[in-house]
Structures are given as structure tokens and as C-alpha cells.
Design a protein around this motif. Structure first.
Motif, PDB file in Angstrom:
ATOM      1  N   ASP A   1       0.850  -1.090   0.287  1.00 25.13           N
ATOM      2  CA  ASP A   1       0.156   0.504  -0.038  1.00 25.13           C
ATOM      3  C   ASP A   1       0.757   1.334   0.033  1.00 25.13           C
ATOM      4  OD1 ASP A   1       0.618   0.507   2.502  1.00 25.13           O
ATOM      5  OD2 ASP A   1       0.243  -1.144   2.858  1.00 25.13           O
ATOM      6  N   LEU A   2       1.046   2.531  -0.318  1.00 25.69           N
ATOM      7  CA  LEU A   2       1.088   3.954  -0.369  1.00 25.69           C
ATOM      8  C   LEU A   2       1.632   3.983   0.753  1.00 25.69           C
ATOM      9  CD1 LEU A   2       0.549   5.993  -1.961  1.00 25.69           C
ATOM     10  CD2 LEU A   2      -0.535   7.163  -0.379  1.00 25.69           C
TER      11      LEU A   2
ATOM     12  N   ALA B   1       3.104   1.023 -14.349  1.00 25.05           N
ATOM     13  CA  ALA B   1       1.668   1.500 -14.369  1.00 25.05           C
ATOM     14  C   ALA B   1       0.715   1.748 -15.543  1.00 25.05           C
ATOM     15  CB  ALA B   1       1.884   2.603 -13.991  1.00 25.05           C
TER      16      ALA B   1
ATOM     17  N   ILE C   1      -4.719  -3.692 -12.719  1.00 25.15           N
ATOM     18  CA  ILE C   1      -4.133  -3.396 -11.612  1.00 25.15           C
ATOM     19  C   ILE C   1      -4.500  -1.664 -11.900  1.00 25.15           C
ATOM     20  CG2 ILE C   1      -3.394  -3.464  -9.046  1.00 25.15           C
ATOM     21  CD1 ILE C   1      -1.268  -6.423 -10.935  1.00 25.15           C
ATOM     22  N   PRO C   2      -5.454  -0.907 -11.201  1.00 17.08           N
ATOM     23  CA  PRO C   2      -5.769   0.138 -11.182  1.00 17.08           C
ATOM     24  C   PRO C   2      -4.868   0.655 -10.039  1.00 17.08           C
ATOM     25  CG  PRO C   2      -8.231  -0.658 -11.311  1.00 17.08           C
ATOM     26  CD  PRO C   2      -6.948  -1.789 -10.901  1.00 17.08           C
ATOM     27  N   TYR C   3      -4.702   0.438  -9.316  1.00 11.75           N
ATOM     28  CA  TYR C   3      -4.285   0.593  -8.354  1.00 11.75           C
ATOM     29  C   TYR C   3      -2.611   1.364  -8.959  1.00 11.75           C
ATOM     30  CZ  TYR C   3      -2.866   1.435  -2.864  1.00 11.75           C
ATOM     31  OH  TYR C   3      -2.338   1.549  -1.689  1.00 11.75           O
ATOM     32  N   LEU C   4      -2.148   0.967  -8.775  1.00 10.88           N
ATOM     33  CA  LEU C   4      -0.442   0.324  -9.530  1.00 10.88           C
ATOM     34  C   LEU C   4      -0.373   2.412 -10.409  1.00 10.88           C
ATOM     35  CD1 LEU C   4       1.063  -2.053 -11.164  1.00 10.88           C
ATOM     36  CD2 LEU C   4       1.440  -0.726  -9.289  1.00 10.88           C
ATOM     37  N   LYS C   5      -1.772   2.323 -10.760  1.00  5.92           N
ATOM     38  CA  LYS C   5      -1.780   4.187 -11.049  1.00  5.92           C
ATOM     39  C   LYS C   5      -2.371   5.521 -10.147  1.00  5.92           C
ATOM     40  CE  LYS C   5      -3.230   6.218 -15.885  1.00  5.92           C
ATOM     41  NZ  LYS C   5      -2.526   7.965 -14.799  1.00  5.92           N
ATOM     42  N   THR C   6      -2.616   4.706  -9.654  1.00  9.00           N
ATOM     43  CA  THR C   6      -3.489   5.566  -9.063  1.00  9.00           C
ATOM     44  C   THR C   6      -2.176   5.312  -7.646  1.00  9.00           C
ATOM     45  OG1 THR C   6      -5.459   4.267  -9.154  1.00  9.00           O
ATOM     46  CG2 THR C   6      -5.064   5.889  -7.002  1.00  9.00           C
ATOM     47  N   ILE C   7      -1.379   4.683  -7.561  1.00  8.60           N
ATOM     48  CA  ILE C   7      -0.288   5.678  -5.773  1.00  8.60           C
ATOM     49  C   ILE C   7       0.601   5.773  -6.817  1.00  8.60           C
ATOM     50  CG2 ILE C   7      -1.300   3.515  -4.009  1.00  8.60           C
ATOM     51  CD1 ILE C   7       1.379   2.244  -5.297  1.00  8.60           C
ATOM     52  N   ARG C   8       1.025   5.804  -7.774  1.00 10.14           N
ATOM     53  CA  ARG C   8       1.950   6.977  -9.006  1.00 10.14           C
ATOM     54  C   ARG C   8       1.752   7.862  -9.134  1.00 10.14           C
ATOM     55  NH1 ARG C   8       3.825   7.088 -14.038  1.00 10.14           N
ATOM     56  NH2 ARG C   8       6.156   7.497 -13.954  1.00 10.14           N
TER      57      ARG C   8
ATOM     58  N   LEU D   1       1.090  -6.366  -6.156  1.00 12.94           N
ATOM     59  CA  LEU D   1      -0.210  -6.641  -6.638  1.00 12.94           C
ATOM     60  C   LEU D   1      -0.301  -7.529  -7.624  1.00 12.94           C
ATOM     61  CD1 LEU D   1       0.122  -2.280  -6.139  1.00 12.94           C
ATOM     62  CD2 LEU D   1      -1.363  -4.528  -5.092  1.00 12.94           C
TER      63      LEU D   1
END
Lengths: 297, 245
Positions: B88-89, B124, B130-137, B160
Motif C-alpha cells: 500500500d501507499l 503502471a 491493477i488500477p491501484y498501481l497508477k493511482t499510487i504512482r 499487487l
């Protein structure tokens, strides 16, 4: 429970040891004549009974260097770590708080671990943004003359520097341990001394610049001679021998922290003496601040 | 009635199987040398070791690589492990900061940042499932306090992608070995055939290194080859060089 504690504070405008406590196996000497009159500094000699650390000994010291003070922590000779009894480790823990515009200079002689010795060392430095620190941490391969070369069982040295609020500024842990499939000597090749020097803060800015410049020149020259010889294809005996010889002394510098406020120098050398010489030369400029030059004979 | 239940179960397991197959494609792609993470711009100190003549024979090379792997495992696997355990972030940011203070060697620190940034950028864009990768980047790009060091990002991506912990840590050593062997061929220390033979031979040693160092928390990270660190730091002093680190 700490085995030693020293507090340095400003008293009447001068750095003064306002409290000093130590118990077996540790002793502090605070000679008032270590520096000439007029130099604002406290010299602290850390001494162990018997000149070393016996298996199972645990030493822990706390130092507080108040705002605007200057203090030096040093030793009188190398710290010997004697043979381990069973799996018992010898350990030294140091924690220092360095106040605003203060300078702490930690310039011990190297640690020498005897064969089978087990040694654990942890040094924590807590700084504020305008503190200053000079730290030397080094180890030799052992009792050379007795044929011991990286012959100890375990050595772990932790040097962590934090800025206010536990912000990690510099975290370094070196672990050397004897393993069934590999000796420490193999890792160290022909080098007998490994050293690290940290210079942090505005009071040592000039030295940082100077050392970085000196190391760069020294190493560039050495690399050019050693490696350049290859392409020139000289067939003389000396150059072909040179080609297979490792440098006797290798050093490299890196800056760390915001705006490169810190510089770390790492050294590998085939002799302890050459590291003493290097430290003596590079740190000599501290003399006006400390009253005597580091590692002066 | 019973039949439909069976069919449901079957189709469910087919879906599961299919998704695990897709996952495997992603995991292989992450480890493929064609993934442009910039690993091939780095020799991990090998070039400096050659020029200081610490490495001057094929035997030296193999020993050097083993020491490098051991040092990588003791120093960086804890960051891979800690990141993949909680991908997580917050955890990643914390690990990134700690690693930045730990990589005190400017040469290896820069290499870690450039490879980490590249890996995150690619991951990302590639692993869109895995949209979370792009979100946290995206959430971290503007921040001055995030350096994008490689090991925690590798762990984060593995976590992830659903790669298990042991495989992820083995994979980290695999890509390190892959890149340093590749550097060795380009430095002309060994031919491509010899390099592959050597890589396979070292894999056995690498597995014992993995066993020793895996599953440790970031707080336990340590260096086991201080000599390598001194030598790699000299990379900037080299008169001519092929690699960035």
C-alpha cells in the motif's frame, strides 16, 4: 542501564562537561589540557580496563552535547575484542544527542577483533538541522602479526543518524560473519582495514569539499595509471605486473541528505597505517576547532 | 438441480484457472529482460571492480557476482519483502524513505532511483488490470519526499500482481543476476554462451543466499560486502565508462 554518561553544556560561554559518570568496564578521562587554552572544546577519552572488551561485556554510553558546544570522543589505542567464550558477544552501544550549532567529533582508533571474537556495535546520533558531526568508524582484519586475518566469527556495526522527529538521515549496518561456506577473508580480498568517515553540517563544509576533491584526484590518477596501461599495450615487465595489482588504498565519497549536507567517505586499505595517514591529512583542518589535530601522534 | 450446481462450480474454477494463467503471463513479463526498466544501463559496480582490477579473471568474476548477490540479498531483499507484505501507499512511502537513507552510496542510490522510476512507470502502463498501481504512482509523482527506489517498488508490484512472497524475493535475485551477467558479457569478461553456463551455475548458490536472507523486515537490512561498496563508489572516478553504475 548505561555504563557511561557525559553531558557537555555551555557554562560561562564555554563548552564544559557538567556531568560525567562511568562504571566498570568503562572509564572516561576528560583532560582539561587536551586543548590549548582559548579553544572551546571538551575532549573525552573512552577507556576500557585491560585495553579491550572481554567476551560478554556490554558497554553503553550516552552523550549529550548541548547547544553551541564542541566535544571530541576518542580512544587511546585500538579497541581489542578478545576471543569469544562460547557464543557470547561483546557489545558497545553509543547514543549521542547533538544540539543546535554543536559539533561532535568521534575519532576512535580502529576496532580489532581477535580470532573467534564476536562483536556488536550500535551507534545512534540524534541531530537537529544545524548540528554538526564528524564520525570515524573502522575495523582492522585482526592480529596481523599472529597470522590472524579476518579470523573473527561475528562483527556487526550499526551507525544511524536521525534528524529531529526520528527522520532517518543516514542508516548503515555492516555485518561480517563467518559462514560455513565462505570466509570473511575471501570477501575482503587482500584488504586489512575498512573505514567509514561521516562529515555532516555547515561547520565541516570546507572539509567536505576538500576531501571530495582530494579523493577524486587521488582515485582518478590511480585508476588512470592502472587501467590506462592496458590500452597502451606496454610490454615492459613493470606494466604487466602493474596490470594485475589491486590498488593498496581505495576510497570513494558520496553525499547524502538534503542539499548534500552530509558526505560519507568509504575506505579499503591494505594497511592500518595508510588509513591513519589519510585521516590525519584530511582531518587536520579541524585543528583550530579542536585544539589539536585528529590522530596526531 | 445438482447438475447446475456442478456446472456453476466448474465455470467458476475455469474462471479462476484463467485468471491465474493471466497472472502468470504478467509475472513472466515482469521478469523478462525486454521490459524496459533500464537494468542494462547498470553493471552494479562490476565496471569499477574491473577497472580497479578487483576482477581480472573469470574466477574473480564468479566470486564477485556471488558477493554482489549476497550483498543485494542482505541489503535489499528486506525492502522487497516488507513492501510485498503490505503493498500500500503508506508502507511504500516509508520504505522508500528508509531505503534512501540506507543507500548512502551515491552511485548505487542513483541507479536504484532510475530503475525504480522506470519500473513503476512501465508497471503502471502495462498492468492496467491493477488500477491501484497508477493511482499510487500518480499520487506520488509530484511529491519531493518520494525517491522511487527500486527494491520497494519491485516488491509492491509483485505483491499487487499476486506473486507469492518467496517467488518475489527469488525473482529479485534473478533479475539482479540477469543484469550483472549481461553487463559482464558487454564488458567482454565472458562470452554469451559462457555467461549462460555461469548464470545457471550461480543459480544454485543464489538459492542458498535466498534461503539465508529472505523474509526479513526492512529494519534488518545490512551490508555484507563493504569492499564492494567502496569500489562501486569509485564508478564516478572512472576515466571511461560504459555503464551508469
Amino acid at each position: 542501564m548505561a555504563t557511561g554518561k557525559v553531558v557537555v553544556e555551555k557554562v560561562g560561554g564555554r563548552s564544559t562537561a557538567t556531568s560525567s559518570f562511568s562504571k566498570y568496564p568503562l572509564k572516561f578521562l576528560l583532560p582539561t589540557k587536551a586543548a590549548p587554552a582559548g579553544t572551546d572544546v571538551v575532549w573525552i577519552y573512552s577507556i576500557t580496563y585491560g585495553g579491550g572488551i572481554v567476551s560478554g561485556d556490554s558497554i553503553s554510553c550516552e552523550f549529550t552535547i548541548g547547544d553551541g558546544c564542541t566535544a571530541v570522543i576518542t580512544t587511546q589505542s585500538s579497541t581489542k575484542v578478545y576471543k569469544a567464550i562460547g557464543s557470547k558477544c561483546s557489545e558497545q552501544i553509543l547514543e549521542a544527542r547533538i544540539g543546535s550549532e554543536s559539533l561532535l567529533v568521534v575519532i576512535p582508533d580502529p576496532v580489532t577483533c581477535f580470532s573467534t571474537a564476536r562483536y556488536y556495535q550500535k551507534q545512534i546520533f540524534r541531530l537537529v538541522s544545524d548540528s554538526n558531526l564528524v564520525l570515524v568508524d573502522w575495523i582492522t582484519s585482526g592480529r596481523h602479526a599472529n597470522g590472524e586475518k579476518w579470523d573473527f566469527d561475528f562483527y556487526k556495526s550499526i551507525n544511524n543518524v536521525y534528524l529531529e522527529d526520528d527522520y532517518p538521515l543516514f542508516l548503515d549496518t555492516v555485518l561480517l560473519e563467518k559462514r560455513s561456506n565462505q570466509s570473511i577473508a575471501e570477501r575482503m580480498q587482500d584488504y586489512h582495514t575498512i573505514a567509514m568517515v561521516i562529515l555532516f553540517g555547515s561547520k565541516v563544509k570546507e572539509i567536505q569539499k576538500q576531501v571530495q576533491e582530494n579523493v577524486k584526484n587521488m582515485m582518478s590518477e590511480q585508476l588512470q595509471i592502472s587501467y590506462g596501461g592496458r590500452s597502451r599495450r606496454q610490454n615492459s615487465e613493470s606494466s604487466s605486473r602493474n596490470r594485475f595489482m589491486k590498488p593498496e588504498f581505495i576510497a570513494s565519497c558520496s553525499s547524502f541528505g538534503h542539499e548534500g549536507k552530509g558526505v560519507v567517505i568509504r575506505i579499503a586499505s591494505d594497511s592500518t597505517e595508510s588509513v591513519y595517514n589519510f585521516l590525519r591529512q584530511q582531518l587536520a583542518v579541524l585543528q583550530p576547532l579542536l585544539g589539536q589535530a585528529p590522530y596526531a601522534c | 438441480m445438482e447438475e447446475t450446481i456442478e456446472e456453476d462450480e466448474r465455470s467458476e474454477s475455469v474462471v479462476l484457472l484463467r485468471s491465474s494463467c493471466i497472472t502468470q503471463w504478467s509475472q513472466w513479463q515482469l521478469l523478462d529482460s525486454i521490459l524496459p526498466t533500464g537494468g542494462f544501463a547498470h553493471s552494479f559496480g562490476l565496471e569499477a571492480a574491473v577497472q580497479t582490477r578487483l576482477v581480472s579473471s573469470p574466477e574473480d568474476l564468479e566470486t564477485h557476482i556471488i558477493h554482489l548477490l549476497d550483498n543485494t540479498a542482505s541489503l535489499l531483499l528486506p525492502f522487497v519483502y516488507s513492501a510485498l507484505k503490505s503493498p500500500d501507499l503508506e508502507t511504500w512511502h516509508k520504505l522508500d524513505r528508509v531505503l534512501d537513507a540506507t543507500l548512502t552510496n551515491q552511485v548505487s542510490s542513483k541507479a536504484s532511483v532510475s530503475q525504480g522510476s522506470a519500473l513503476f512507470r512501465i508497471a503502471a502502463s502495462v498492468f492496467t488490470e491493477i488500477p491501484y498501481l497508477k493511482t499510487i504512482r500518480d499520487a506520488s509523482l509530484g511529491s519531493k519526499n518520494v525517491c522511487f527506489h527500486h527494491a520497494p517498488i519491485f516488491g509492491l508490484v509483485c505483491g499487487l500482481l499476486g506473486m507469492d512472497s518467496e517467488t518475489s524475493q527469488r525473482a529479485y535475485l534473478f533479475v539482479t543476476l540477469r543484469d550483472v551477467v549481461s553487463a559482464a558479457t558487454r564488458l567482454n569478461l565472458v562470452g554469451p554462451m559462457g555467461a549462460s553456463v555461469m548464470q545457471h551455475r550461480i543459480a544454485i548458490v543464489a538459492e542458498t543466499i535466498l534461503e539465508k536472507w529472505m523474509d526479513r523486515e526492512a529494519g534488518e537490512a545490512c551490508q555484507t560486502s563493504p569492499l564492494l561498496d567502496v569500489v562501486q563508489g569509485c564508478h564516478g572516478y572512472l576515466f571511461s565508462r560504459l555503464f551508469c553504475s
